[in-house]
Design an enzyme around this catalytic site. Structure first.
Site, PDB file in Angstrom:
ATOM      1  N   TRP A 170       0.873  -1.187   0.000  1.00  0.00           N
ATOM      2  CA  TRP A 170       0.000   0.000   0.000  1.00  0.00           C
ATOM      3  C   TRP A 170       0.907   1.233   0.000  1.00  0.00           C
ATOM      4  O   TRP A 170       1.833   1.309   0.817  1.00  0.00           O
ATOM      5  CB  TRP A 170      -0.892  -0.044   1.244  1.00  0.00           C
ATOM      6  CG  TRP A 170      -1.814   1.132   1.399  1.00  0.00           C
ATOM      7  CD1 TRP A 170      -2.590   1.705   0.449  1.00  0.00           C
ATOM      8  CD2 TRP A 170      -2.049   1.861   2.620  1.00  0.00           C
ATOM      9  NE1 TRP A 170      -3.311   2.754   0.986  1.00  0.00           N
ATOM     10  CE2 TRP A 170      -2.995   2.865   2.320  1.00  0.00           C
ATOM     11  CE3 TRP A 170      -1.572   1.759   3.921  1.00  0.00           C
ATOM     12  CZ2 TRP A 170      -3.457   3.758   3.279  1.00  0.00           C
ATOM     13  CZ3 TRP A 170      -2.033   2.650   4.886  1.00  0.00           C
ATOM     14  CH2 TRP A 170      -2.971   3.635   4.549  1.00  0.00           C
TER      15      TRP A 170
ATOM     16  N   ASP B  66      -1.673  -6.195   8.615  1.00  0.00           N
ATOM     17  CA  ASP B  66      -2.586  -5.107   8.260  1.00  0.00           C
ATOM     18  C   ASP B  66      -3.819  -5.744   7.614  1.00  0.00           C
ATOM     19  O   ASP B  66      -3.726  -6.359   6.553  1.00  0.00           O
ATOM     20  CB  ASP B  66      -1.891  -4.153   7.277  1.00  0.00           C
ATOM     21  CG  ASP B  66      -2.744  -2.921   6.972  1.00  0.00           C
ATOM     22  OD1 ASP B  66      -3.908  -2.866   7.425  1.00  0.00           O
ATOM     23  OD2 ASP B  66      -2.254  -2.012   6.273  1.00  0.00           O
TER      24      ASP B  66
ATOM     25  N   ALA C  52      -7.211  -4.811   6.137  1.00  0.00           N
ATOM     26  CA  ALA C  52      -8.077  -3.708   5.701  1.00  0.00           C
ATOM     27  C   ALA C  52      -9.281  -4.176   4.896  1.00  0.00           C
ATOM     28  O   ALA C  52     -10.171  -3.389   4.599  1.00  0.00           O
ATOM     29  CB  ALA C  52      -7.267  -2.703   4.878  1.00  0.00           C
TER      30      ALA C  52
ATOM     31  N   LYS D 128     -13.836  -0.531   4.586  1.00  0.00           N
ATOM     32  CA  LYS D 128     -14.342  -1.227   3.403  1.00  0.00           C
ATOM     33  C   LYS D 128     -15.438  -2.223   3.768  1.00  0.00           C
ATOM     34  O   LYS D 128     -16.475  -2.266   3.132  1.00  0.00           O
ATOM     35  CB  LYS D 128     -13.209  -1.963   2.684  1.00  0.00           C
ATOM     36  CG  LYS D 128     -11.854  -1.298   2.767  1.00  0.00           C
ATOM     37  CD  LYS D 128     -11.681  -0.157   1.805  1.00  0.00           C
ATOM     38  CE  LYS D 128     -10.528   0.708   2.249  1.00  0.00           C
ATOM     39  NZ  LYS D 128      -9.704   1.300   1.258  1.00  0.00           N
TER      40      LYS D 128
HETATM   41  C1  LMR Z   1      -6.493   2.628  -1.283  1.00  0.00           C
HETATM   42  O1  LMR Z   1      -5.472   1.930  -1.193  1.00  0.00           O
HETATM   43  O2  LMR Z   1      -6.854   3.158  -2.344  1.00  0.00           O
HETATM   44  C2  LMR Z   1      -7.345   2.841  -0.075  1.00  0.00           C
HETATM   45  O3  LMR Z   1      -6.854   2.101   0.989  1.00  0.00           O
HETATM   46  C3  LMR Z   1      -7.557   4.267   0.264  1.00  0.00           C
HETATM   47  C4  LMR Z   1      -6.356   4.895   0.916  1.00  0.00           C
HETATM   48  O4  LMR Z   1      -6.498   5.444   2.012  1.00  0.00           O
HETATM   49  O5  LMR Z   1      -5.262   4.865   0.347  1.00  0.00           O
END
Ligand code: LMR
Length: 394
Positions: free
Chosen positions: A127, A208, A210, A243
């Site tokens: 990420w 993590d 998410a 989410k």
């Molecule tokens: C993403 O990866 O697009 C989402 O998790 C939103 C973010 O906060 O980056």
């Protein structure tokens, strides 16, 4: 005082959101930021959330402060959702946080308290906000191989070879499920091997989570995390409800540490102290929505059904795009997007091709080729695939 303040480089995901919003072209397609969209292109408030909010509005009689850790009912409901009883509650310390992002930051600050400058191993890629959060806490991100780009699958050999160098006092950041950005998840066997490797090396896992519920289901998606928690003395966890409860802007997250029972109270107090230093009390409303849903059998069933609808839709989108890409390119090179998990996949695009998608076709994907499958309208899969094929041909 601020005359010399340089303009920071803007986060790529946020910059893309702004560029999409400013694009006047009709028919533009947003496959950037990771939000779910339904058949009408909306990110709806889930029906279970609406019902829980109505109940809270009716029954809540105070908005006075709670503890620094937040609402105890939320914390214990999330502990069950994530850990499913894999470890006794006497080993778990947790605090509410404003979203999963703050949970990641609080865990990084926690690591820095005992190991300033420690190494955090991150998958290549990860990420885009992981590294900035690790840097902000004064820790050092170090990559381990993860994606085999040609196969669109896990680079198992590369990952285990790199992680063999992780040591006690270092941290290994793992995506609980629905890996962001690759969509490539570890199998239960891979998780078992990761657990054995961490036992051997003494490095500490940091999971993590998410997207629980967007991969194979709520319990299956937490299987790897539960396996680690049941076998290792320490596991760090950051989880988000953005989410799976659709509570994006309400900012609902949790930072959790599984530790030996003797360290539990010190850990709980430390996490609470970290909250105090950055925002004091976590926001309450979204967490209360979550605990209302998880604590009510009927609302819970409704939420699970809605989550399944979302998961099925994302999988349908994956198949639609994989088929359309096959038809447009005459090859199965990108066929793995159908088998990957969660909201994201990486298409093998260069940055120049990503820019051409945006400039020539009004299709927005991240600079590394990440595509948000949950944002795709399946009736536009053919348009997207033809544009991708065109920019790839050059
Ligand atoms: C993403 O990866 O697009 C989402 O998790 C939103 C973010 O906060 O980056």
């Amino acid at each position: 005082m601020f005359e010399t303040l340089p303009s920071p480089q803007m986060d790529g995901i946020i910059a893309l959101m702004q560029a999409f919003a400013a694009d006047p072209r009709a028919g533009k397609i947003d496959l950037g930021v990771g939000v779910y969209r339904d058949a009408q292109g909306r990110t709806p408030v889930m029906r279970a959330v609406k019902a829980a909010e109505a109940r809270i509005l009716e029954q809540q009689d105070s908005k006075g402060y709670l503890s620094l850790a937040g609402d105890a009912t939320f914390l214990s409901a999330m502990e069950t959702l994530l850990l499913g009883g894999a470890v006794p509650g006497t080993r778990v310390a947790a605090v509410g946080t404003p979203g999963g992002t703050s949970a990641v930051r609080q865990i990084c600050d926690l690591i820095a308290k005992v190991r300033p400058g420690a190494t955090v191993w991150v998958s290549a890629q990860t990420w885009p906000n992981h590294e900035p959060l690790i840097d902000a806490a004064g820790l050092k991100a170090r990559p381990y191989r993860y994606l085999d780009r040609d196969a669109g699958a896990l680079d198992r050999g590369g990952m285990f070879a790199d992680l063999a160098h992780a040591q006690a006092g270092e941290v290994v950041l793992l995506h609980g499920c629905c890996h962001n950005p690759t969509g490539v998840d570890m199998s239960p066997q891979d998780w078992a091997e990761v657990a054995a490797l961490l036992q051997r090396t003494g490095a500490t896992p940091f999971v993590d989570m998410a997207y629980q519920g967007f991969g194979e289901g709520l319990d299956a998606d937490a299987g790897g995390l539960r396996h680690l928690a049941a076998r290792l003395p320490e596991v760090l966890i950051a989880a988000s409800c953005s989410k799976n409860f659709g509570l994006y802007r309400d900012r609902v997250g949790i930072a959790m540490a599984v530790v030996p029972q003797a360290q539990r109270d010190a850990m709980a107090a430390t996490l609470a102290g970290l909250n105090r230093q950055s925002f004091a009390f976590p926001p309450d409303h979204g967490g209360r929505v979550v605990s209302t849903i998880l604590g009510d059998p009927l609302l819970r069933v409704q939420w699970v059904e809605e989550l399944e609808e979302m998961r099925n839709r994302v999988q349908t989108n994956r198949r639609a795009l994989a088929n359309a890409l096959r038809a447009a390119t005459g090859s199965d090179r990108m066929g793995s997007v159908a088998a990957q998990q969660g909201m994201f996949s990486i298409l093998p695009l260069t940055q120049a091709q990503v820019m051409r998608l945006r400039d020539d076709h009004a299709i927005y994907v991240l600079w590394d080729g990440r595509v948000n499958m949950a944002g795709l309208d399946p009736s536009r899969a053919g348009d997207v695939a033809r544009a991708v094929a065109q920019v790839m041909r050059g």
